[in-house]
Design an enzyme around this catalytic site. Structure first.
Site, PDB file in Angstrom:
ATOM      1  N   SER A 259      38.647 -19.562 -17.664  1.00 44.79           N
ATOM      2  CA  SER A 259      38.832 -20.884 -18.252  1.00 44.79           C
ATOM      3  C   SER A 259      39.642 -21.747 -17.288  1.00 44.79           C
ATOM      4  O   SER A 259      40.068 -21.274 -16.233  1.00 44.79           O
ATOM      5  CB  SER A 259      39.564 -20.777 -19.588  1.00 44.79           C
ATOM      6  OG  SER A 259      40.908 -20.406 -19.343  1.00 44.79           O
ATOM      7  N   LYS A 260      39.861 -22.982 -17.699  1.00 39.79           N
ATOM      8  CA  LYS A 260      40.516 -23.953 -16.820  1.00 39.79           C
ATOM      9  C   LYS A 260      41.881 -23.490 -16.332  1.00 39.79           C
ATOM     10  O   LYS A 260      42.320 -23.856 -15.251  1.00 39.79           O
ATOM     11  CB  LYS A 260      40.673 -25.284 -17.549  1.00 39.79           C
ATOM     12  CG  LYS A 260      39.404 -26.095 -17.493  1.00 39.79           C
ATOM     13  CD  LYS A 260      39.652 -27.486 -17.995  1.00 39.79           C
ATOM     14  CE  LYS A 260      38.323 -28.159 -18.278  1.00 39.79           C
ATOM     15  NZ  LYS A 260      38.353 -29.030 -19.410  1.00 39.79           N
TER      16      LYS A 260
END
Ligand code: GLU
Length: 483
Positions: free
Chosen positions: A250-251
């Protein structure tokens, strides 16, 4: 009447794969790897690659996301033979097939109210049964099609769906587990799983390579394909990519979108090489050209376990490609970063020269562009630490002397420049560093650069001479104000 696929496809093409992203966000590295595997499988088999944009979710799909996907595919060099097809432009076709299925009794209209369906589900849950539609409307003919209704696929009730997944092996799901799927909503729009089926059929897809999050859809899609008498593609469900901490990528792990990797200064060659190795291998080879990937790739060799993203390794590959690809190629990517960092690439040496000079010391193109600024722009300040260390009173004389010699040079080339530095050091009876270091700070503004001869040659005569003069004045002022 037999329901027929619409597309006029070349019967000589034996393998046709597709990448079918939903444009609800950027293209992330997981999607890019799926696209790459599909593309490679098609290329390896002299087949065709189809790009299809699955934009039926009108609320979540955006033009911006579609553009980002197309940009990412173009940047990666994953070209397609057919498409991009847009599902929203094919609603008539999906509805045509649904109407034919209704006529043939492969599907039926369901008029059940929300309340009835809810009561049914509660009842089934109470009896510890799997919630599923009880086929009330299959047998009830008291309604008129003008009344609001959905259309359901008549899923087989007996037997099971068996398929051989190219990554995961044999998978079997009992039809008893599957419901009579809604294929058209009350508002007349076809549902996602149904669109995929008609598309894969119409587009002659022979191999469906996609993320493992779609594995539950596969038995449902196979049943519909069978009902349509359509060929069943070979399926391959590719596992997820995790962050280096084992969590879903994820980010917070840094860059996840393909275009972010471009922005960070990665080469598409490096990202593709990194992604192909993430879950697939050929012996212990780490570096693959595109041609080698095409030659060796086999979907059956893809690992079924999740792979962890390793930025260090990607960086290593990126540095490898910065040094190994033809400088012209790297320069063409570097140009984007020059613009991005607002450095006028016209105002200095050719970018190919920058690539050759800085390739050893820069692992990304973003770094390279930043490190190249002094070749293109003059500066009015010097790096503070470098000034402290190298711009002392004792540096004035070597700078003056070397400036004199450089001024007299008939030709501005690296070899001759080097000679002047050496001669200056010899005449003043000091080490090369006592001339070279202040000179480096003078012409580049900082204490680090590639070798001075090539650096100064590329910066150019006029700029170097002016900068040395400017440095001498700077030191003189500094010394004067310290007294
Ligand atoms: N549109 C789906 C997605 O973006 C892919 C569906 C498929 O490959 O069948 O996850």
């Amino acid at each position: 009447m037999e329901i027929k696929s619409l597309f006029n496809l070349d019967p000589n093409v034996k393998v046709r794969t597709r990448f079918a992203p939903s444009p609800t966000g950027y293209l992330h590295v997981g999607g890019a790897r799926t696209a790459l595997y599909s593309w490679l499988y098609a290329k390896h088999n002299q087949g065709e690659f189809v790009l299809r944009i699955e934009d039926t979710d009108l609320e979540r799909s955006t033009q911006q996301a579609t553009d980002a996907i197309l940009d990412s595919m173009a940047w990666l060099g994953l070209s397609w033979e057919h498409g991009p097809y847009y599902q929203t432009k094919r609603f008539d076709r999906y509805n045509e097939v649904i109407d034919q299925m209704l006529e043939q009794g492969l599907a039926y209209r369901c008029y059940c109210s929300k309340e009835r369906l809810e009561a049914l589900r509660e009842e089934q849950e109470k009896n510890k049964e799997k919630p599923r539609y009880d086929r009330h409307c299959l047998h009830d003919h008291s309604h008129d099609p003008s009344e609001p209704h959905v259309v359901r696929f008549k899923n087989p009730t007996e037997g099971s769906v068996i398929f051989e997944d190219a990554v995961r092996g044999k998978i079997e799901i009992s039809n008893g587990e599957l419901d009579d799927l809604i294929i058209r909503r009350t508002d007349g729009s076809p549902t996602y799983n149904f669109c995929v089926v008609v598309d894969d059929w119409d587009m002659g897809i022979t191999h469906v390579i996609r993320g493992e999050d779609h594995i539950n859809n596969t038995p449902r899609q196979i049943n519909i394909l069978k009902a349509l008498n359509a060929p069943i593609p070979q399926y391959a469900h590719v596992s997820m990519i995790l962050g280096d901490d084992g969590q879903k990528l994820s980010k917070r792990h840094g860059a996840v979108s393909v275009m972010q990797y471009r922005d960070e200064g990665y080469l598409p060659e490096a990202l593709l090489n990194y992604l192909v190795r993430l879950g697939w291998g050929h012996g212990d080879q780490e570096v693959f050209s595109i041609e080698e990937m095409i030659k060796y790739f086999d979907i059956h060799g893809v690992s079924r376990s999740a792979s962890a993203f390793n930025t260090e390794k990607l960086l290593w590959l990126n540095h490898h490609y910065i040094r190994e690809l033809p400088a012209e190629k790297v320069a063409s990517y570097l140009e984007w970063h020059m613009q991005d960092q607002q450095i006028n690439a016209e105002n200095g040496p050719a970018l190919t020269e920058i690539v050759k000079a800085l390739g050893e010391r820069c692992k990304t193109l973003k770094e390279m562009a930043a490190a190249s600024r002094y070749f293109f722009e003059d500066f009015s300040e010097f790096d503070e630490a470098a000034v402290k260390k190298h711009f002392k009173a004792a540096a004035i004389e070597p700078l003056q002397k070397v400036l004199e010699k450089l001024r007299a040079l008939p030709e501005w080339d690296g070899h001759a420049i080097h000679q002047q530095i050496e001669d200056t050091a010899a005449e003043l009876e000091v080490g090369m560093g006592k001339v070279g270091m202040p000179l480096r700070v003078a012409v580049t503004g900082a204490g680090q650069s590639p070798s001075l001869d090539i650096t100064m040659q590329l910066i150019g005569r006029d700029r170097c001479l002016t900068r040395i003069q400017q440095a001498i004045e700077f030191i003189e002022n500094k010394v004067a104000s310290a007294q």
